[in-house]
Structure formats: structure tokens, C-alpha cells
Design a protein around this motif. Sequence first.
Motif, mmCIF file in Angstrom:
data_model
loop_
_atom_site.group_PDB
_atom_site.id
_atom_site.type_symbol
_atom_site.label_atom_id
_atom_site.label_comp_id
_atom_site.label_asym_id
_atom_site.label_seq_id
_atom_site.Cartn_x
_atom_site.Cartn_y
_atom_site.Cartn_z
ATOM 1 N N LYS A 299 -12.476 20.769 48.378
ATOM 2 C CA LYS A 299 -12.072 19.680 49.269
ATOM 3 C C LYS A 299 -11.665 20.321 50.582
ATOM 4 C CE LYS A 299 -8.689 15.936 49.283
ATOM 5 N NZ LYS A 299 -9.548 14.874 49.785
ATOM 6 N N TYR B 296 -11.137 24.820 41.416
ATOM 7 C CA TYR B 296 -10.846 23.750 42.369
ATOM 8 C C TYR B 296 -10.033 24.311 43.527
ATOM 9 C CZ TYR B 296 -8.411 19.821 44.506
ATOM 10 O OH TYR B 296 -7.902 18.933 45.412
ATOM 11 N N SER C 41 -10.385 19.671 54.398
ATOM 12 C CA SER C 41 -9.852 18.672 55.335
ATOM 13 C C SER C 41 -9.616 19.305 56.696
ATOM 14 C CB SER C 41 -8.534 18.103 54.832
ATOM 15 O OG SER C 41 -8.621 17.798 53.469
ATOM 16 N N SER D 52 -8.408 23.066 47.544
ATOM 17 C CA SER D 52 -8.292 22.161 48.673
ATOM 18 C C SER D 52 -7.886 22.990 49.877
ATOM 19 C CB SER D 52 -7.247 21.091 48.359
ATOM 20 O OG SER D 52 -6.912 20.407 49.538
ATOM 21 N N GLU E 46 -2.330 23.775 48.424
ATOM 22 C CA GLU E 46 -3.314 23.527 49.472
ATOM 23 C C GLU E 46 -3.385 24.789 50.311
ATOM 24 O OE1 GLU E 46 -4.461 20.289 49.879
ATOM 25 O OE2 GLU E 46 -3.035 19.132 48.698
#
Lengths: 485, 418
Positions: free
Chosen positions: A269, A236, A271, A238, A209
Amino acid sequence: MKNTLKKENSIIDEAISQDYKYGFVTDIEQETIPPGLSEDVIRVISAKKGEPDWLRDWRLKSYKNWGKMKNPSWAHITYPSIDYQSISYYSAPKEKKELKSLDEVDPELLETYNKLGIPLQEQKMLAGVAVDAVFDSVSVATTFKEDLKKHGIIFCSFSEAVHNHPNLVKKYLGSVVPMTDNFFAALNSAVFSDGSFVYIPKGVRCPMELSTYFRINAANTGQFERTLIVADEGSYVSYLEGCTAPMRDENQLHAAVVELIAHKDAEIKYSTVQNWYPGDKDGKGGIYNFVTKRGTCLEDNSKISWTQVETGSAITWKYPSVILKGDNSKGEFYSVALTNNHQQADTGTKMIHLGSNTSSTIISKGISAGKSQNTYRGQVKIMKNAENARNYSQCDSILIGSECGAHTFPYIDVRNPTAKMEHEASTSNIGEEQLFYCNQRGLSTENAVSLIVNGFCKEVFKELPMEFAVEAQKLMEVSLEGSVG
Amino acid sequence: MNYLQRQFHALLDHCLDERKEIRSLRKTAFDRFNQLGFPTKKWEEWQFTDFSEIRKNEYRLAWGKDLPKIPDKIPGLIPDTYSIIIINGHYQPQLTKLPTGVSVKSHEDFSQIDGDEYSLNGNQNPFLALNTALMNSEISLIVEPDSIIEKPIQIIHLTTALSDQFMNHPRLVFQIGRNSQATLVEHYIGETKIPYFVNPVTQVSIDENASLNYIRILEEDIFGCHTATTNYILKNDARLNTTSFSSGAKLFRHDIKLDFAGDGGEAVFNGLCLTEDQQHHDQHVIVDHQQNFCQSRQLFKYILAEKSSGVFNGKVVVRKNTKQTDADQSNRNLLLSPSALMNANPQLEILSDDVKCSHGSSTGELDDDAIFYLQTRGIDSETAKSLLIHGFANEIIEKVKPISIQDYIHNQFTDWLS
């Protein structure tokens, strides 16, 4: 003749620009430039950061556009008008005063850390205490950096990216949030201080992450942050932003811009946990947070997912959006916004469906307590060519106390009959029976409320990366303190 | 000087013997209208509707000489009802049939000019101001307290046999007395090929423990533009049940506002909009929960065909310190063609915690699986589609009472569909 004229012109131009340079040499030496915003200030910022000409011109163009725009007034928030000339737009990263031990830290702050369950070493780091060798964030970060490098991932500060990867920055900067997009985005484009840049190469799955927390020079990115994340084909990533620990900042106005670009088959992604200083119990002080966040699913089968937990700031004005351009692309928005005391939040999302078979999901949970105002404002637009687009939206609100407000303003615009679009919303208080049941089982009312609120938010929390999710639950408890009874 | 100014001055000259209060109200209202102007795309509440048709077309106010020969058979007349007939803006007392307990006042008899029914109250709706300035036909319908009116009262606004483009600004005031019960049908019908503009304002007040069943049918001609404002005030324990059925008009805009002025009120809104061709229907509903123990239900459905477009904007406001509010709002839209367009904007604005509020909105086309299912049962796809559309609309239609009105709406719907 023409050539000589051109030459002359270029000489003149050079002379003029040089003049500016010299004229501001003394200023550049200073740590902070005086308050105010003008073209010269932007030239100074750009010069200080040693930026290439194209970026300086881009900033100047943004500034010109900003001058033509008006402060938006449609949001359900009230605040005194901001004097943009009283803000200083550049302050060089200052060394923070290091404290020797935790004893010197504000005990109130420590108490909050304890409630959040932040490990002792981390507490020291957050509070600005010199960290010993056991937990050396710098070395941890360095190991991470090497690992990322091995995969070809670029993860650095925005300024570094401008110098080391100018072509990438030039290609993507402003491609999702154009400088003319809105008042605050234009302001940010003109004066942005620093931020993060991430590039994930083709086919790479980022092994960890990514978090600003581990970026060495993350400190003091300032009030006008700019983040740009590019995920190339089949990759990908995050990304985590923010921190559950309360952040104190002397800058009242924050206007950040985040741009995400997902190429074919890529997934991003993002957050956020935002817990800026919300002001005191009477609503004095607190951060004004005006953020423009947007992602584009540029090519087929891409996906962008926003997850946010907003508990801080006196004013939150934030609409993380997704433009679903590629066919079969997906957009997601999961949000928990909690307001207490005099906080005001106007937040939501925009899902723009352009490609076929695109789908989007919106789950928004609002909790308002005290005298706060909490607004969900969202738009779902299904354009003519978006065949078989699908949207599901759910916006629920809980009210705690009789003086707060919860509002829902969804805008739904459907231009294609094959679209399937659903929107649901509900607003209610915490049921007497629910509280009574918990009381009966030996839970105090305060614990019962936090149990119910956490259950209410579970759908969103489960989207958060694990370490965030645990802290977010605790954060809810802390933020709701004093709202019951 | 635009056409509205010319018409306004002509009206003032025409009604020289009007009471001073009315003249000054007209002037204030016209000033307000000029100050506001026609809505533009930049107005948040009006952004999806284009009013240039009304702005550009030069309509003139309807005068006495516009009354055509009264048709032998009034269109739209529903059997077994009391009726009030207004033709081209002119009230026809000789055709009026009313039961005891109901009285009608009309024309220059602006009895309650000082009452709330006529005050502008800082209202920002330009069509309300325009109506107040130009109101040229007035009907006040008063239902006496403690009277139960069994049969529905139908008010027909017929626009027919026009010689040139004209406009009407009807003003309707309905007062339902204490403990009374009534059914009212406000019915707009157009039969002409000349553009016209109707801009009614309806003020409804329902007294304590009274109950009103109110049906609004819009069947203006496709050449007509219709902008309507309806305001409801509900006193303690008043009940309101409304159904709106609209299939006509090139451009239709309806601003509905309901105030719960007393505790324990109940309001139900059901709406069905049918649009085709290039029609545009825009409905804005505000339900304001100012008092305790009130309940509101809204269900608005749109069926959009061809190049038509629809707008639904519903807002539920719950004021501070109100108790036990229960509000529900639902909007369902069916798109029948690739060029149809729908904008939905259901809103909740809640400032009290003792509430149960919800809203839902969905837009889509007919369910392929459902059509397929019917086909497997030997029903051809056209019939299957019409069956499904019927089912979609019936949720609204079958709630209409009494049955005579339900039948009328049902027939009109079947005609529209075929």
C-alpha cells in the motif's frame, strides 16, 4: 595470441578508466558539480557515491537511451522547455543552517503549519529549527529501525542498499520501470541521486507504516529520487511518502521513479501526499513534478494499492500504474488532485490486466480552482489472456470558478470478451443550492466549499492511513484558500 | 508519383472548364493532403486504425462511363420516402422525387465554393483534404425556411457493378432553413466484389429554430473502405437528432464534429455499429459547446463478433465562459467473440464551471446470469443470447423515427444477427 590480445585490451581499458578517475579527482572534491549533463558527469556521480561498476554502466546505458528520446508533449500541460544542460545533477548533502528558535522562521510558513494542526515540536523540525531532547527524531527513528531489523525488514536509503544488498538491488532495479520507459524515467535512471529501498521478507507483516519521515538520512534526497519496494511472498507493507507540510525546494525540476514489486500473496500500500511549492498567485515559480510510478503484481493473489493526494507543484505529471501479471491479483488507485491559481495537473493511472481474474479499481477526484487546469488521464488495458478481468473506474471533477478547466481522458482497451469494464465520469460545479443550504446553517461560503470538497474526496481520504487522512482534510482547506469569492 | 497524384492530375485535365476558384481550392487541398499524408499509428487521434489498405490499393476516380445499367429496383429504397439516387458517384436526376420547399443542386454547380462549407480552416483531417481535392460528385440539398417536410428524404449512394477498383469523393451540403423541419437519410450501399473506396464529406447547417432528424445507414460491401467526415453547425435553438447504423465496409472511419454556434441548441447522437469477420469500425465524435444553454446527448453502442474491432473516441469540449451546458456521453460495447477487440476513449475537456457533464463507458460480454435465467424459463441458450443482443441493440433502434426507417433498420439488424 588471442589471450595476449585480450590482456592487452584489458590493460588499455584499465588505463582509460583510470585516466578518467584521475581526471576528475579535483572535481570530486567539490560540493556541487557544474551544470550540464554528459557521460563524464554520470561517471562523477557514480564515483562520488562509490557505486559498483554494474550500476555505473546501467546509468550510462540509460543516459544513451535518454539522448535518443524526446520530451513528451502529449500531456495537457504547457511549460517553457527545460534546458537540461543548465541543471546541476549532483550536489552533496549540505548541512542545513540551523535556526535557534521558531521566531526566526518565515511567519507565513508558521501560519500554514498552524492551520494544518502540526504539533509545535514537529513544526520546529520541519522548519529546520534545532530540535530539543523531548522530541528527538533521530532516537525515535533508531528505535523504529531496531524493531524493523528484528523482523528482517530492510529499510534504508538507496545508496546504502546498493552497498549492503547489491544482489537485491541488481535483481529488481529497472524491472518494473525499464530505463527506456519514458523520457523522464530514462533521465532519472541516468542521474538518480538517492531514495528509499524497502525489502519485506517472506511472510512478514510490517509492524508499522514506513515513512521517509523517519528515515534518518531522508534529508536532501534531491530532485531525482528513486524508490524501490519489494514485498516477498505473503508479506504486507504500507509506505507513506511526502508530507502535508509545504515543501520549499530550490530545484525546479523533479523527476522521480518509484518501483513496487509484489510477490505471491503479498500486498503493498503506497500513500503519497504531495505538497511541493506550487508557485505564487501569478503562476511564477513552482516545482515541475514529472514522476514515473509503477508496480507489478508479479505473482498470484498479490495486491498493490496507490493512494495519492496531490495539491502542490506547478506541474504534476504522474501516472501511478499497476501491471496485474499474477492471477487473481488486484490493483487500486485512489487519487485526489487539487489545483489552484495557475497550477497544472495531468495525472491518472494505468491498469494493465495480464492474468486471469485480475481486478482493478480507479477512483479519481479532481478539483480545479482559480486558473488551473486539471486532467485525469488513465488507461485500462485488458489483454487477451486476462480471463474474467474486472475494472471499475470513476472519475469525478469539481470546478470552482469560471477560468479553470477539468478534463477527462480515459483510454479503454479490451481484448478479451469475458472482461467486465466500467467507466464513469462526471464534471460539475458546486451547486448554488448546496452553498445556500450551508450559508443558511451559518457556515461561511469558504467553510461551505471546504465542507463540500471534503465530502467529495471522502472516498479517497478513507484509504489514507489515519494520521495522513486528518492532515489531508486540513490541507484541502488551506489549498483552496482565496479561491472563493 | 503515387496513384492519388496520377488521379489528381487526370481530374484536373478532365475538368479543364472548371471555375478558377475550384481549381485553386483543389490544388490547395491536395497540397494539404500531401503535407499531412495518410494517418499513421503515431497520430494520437488515428492510432487504432490501419489505413494501409487505402494507401496501397490503386483506386481510380469514377468517370461518366462507370455508370452501369440502372437497376430496376434500387436496393435499400425505403417505402414512403422522397429519394435522391446516386449510382457509382453519378447523380440520377430522373430518379429524384422531391417535395416543394426542397431543392437540390449538383455536379459542377459548386454554388457556395467561397462559403465555410468548403474551407479547410486549418483542419488536420487528411481525408477532408483529400475529398476537397478530388470531390467528384456534389449534392447540395436546401430546405427552404418555414417548411415542414413530412416524409423523409432518402439519399442513396449505390456502388454496383464495378469493372475495376475505383474511388468516390462525394461532397454533400445540407442546409435546413429557419423554423423548418426535415428528416434526411444518408444511405450507403455497396454491391460488388471489387475493392472500392468511398470518402464522403457532409456539411450540415441547421438554422435558427429548425429541426433535423438525420439517419446515416452504412451498408457498404465488405470489399469497400469508407472514410467519412460529417460537420454540423447549429444556430440558435436548432435541434438535431442523429442515428447512425453501420454494418458494412471492411474499414469504416467516421469523424463527426458538432459546433453549437448559437444559444439553446440541442443535439442527440445515437449510434449502433455491428461488425463481424475482420471488419474495423472507428468513430470519432467531437461536440463543441461554444455557446450557452446547449444540451448534447450521445449514446454509441458496438456489437463486435468474430475477429472484428471497434474504436470509439468521443470528446465533449466546453468553452470558457459558457453558461448552463448539459452534456452526456455514453458508450456501451458488447464483445461476442474472444478475438474481438474494442478501444474506447471517451473524453471531457471542460473550461467553464457552469456545467453538468458526464460520460460512461462499459465493455463486456453477455451476462451469464441473464442467459441462465432465460434458460430456466425454457429458452435454449442460442435464442436466449439472440434475445439479449436484440435487447441491447433495441435501445438505439426503437428511438428511430419515422417507423418506416425503424422497420428497415430493424430488419437489417435481424438479418445481421441470424
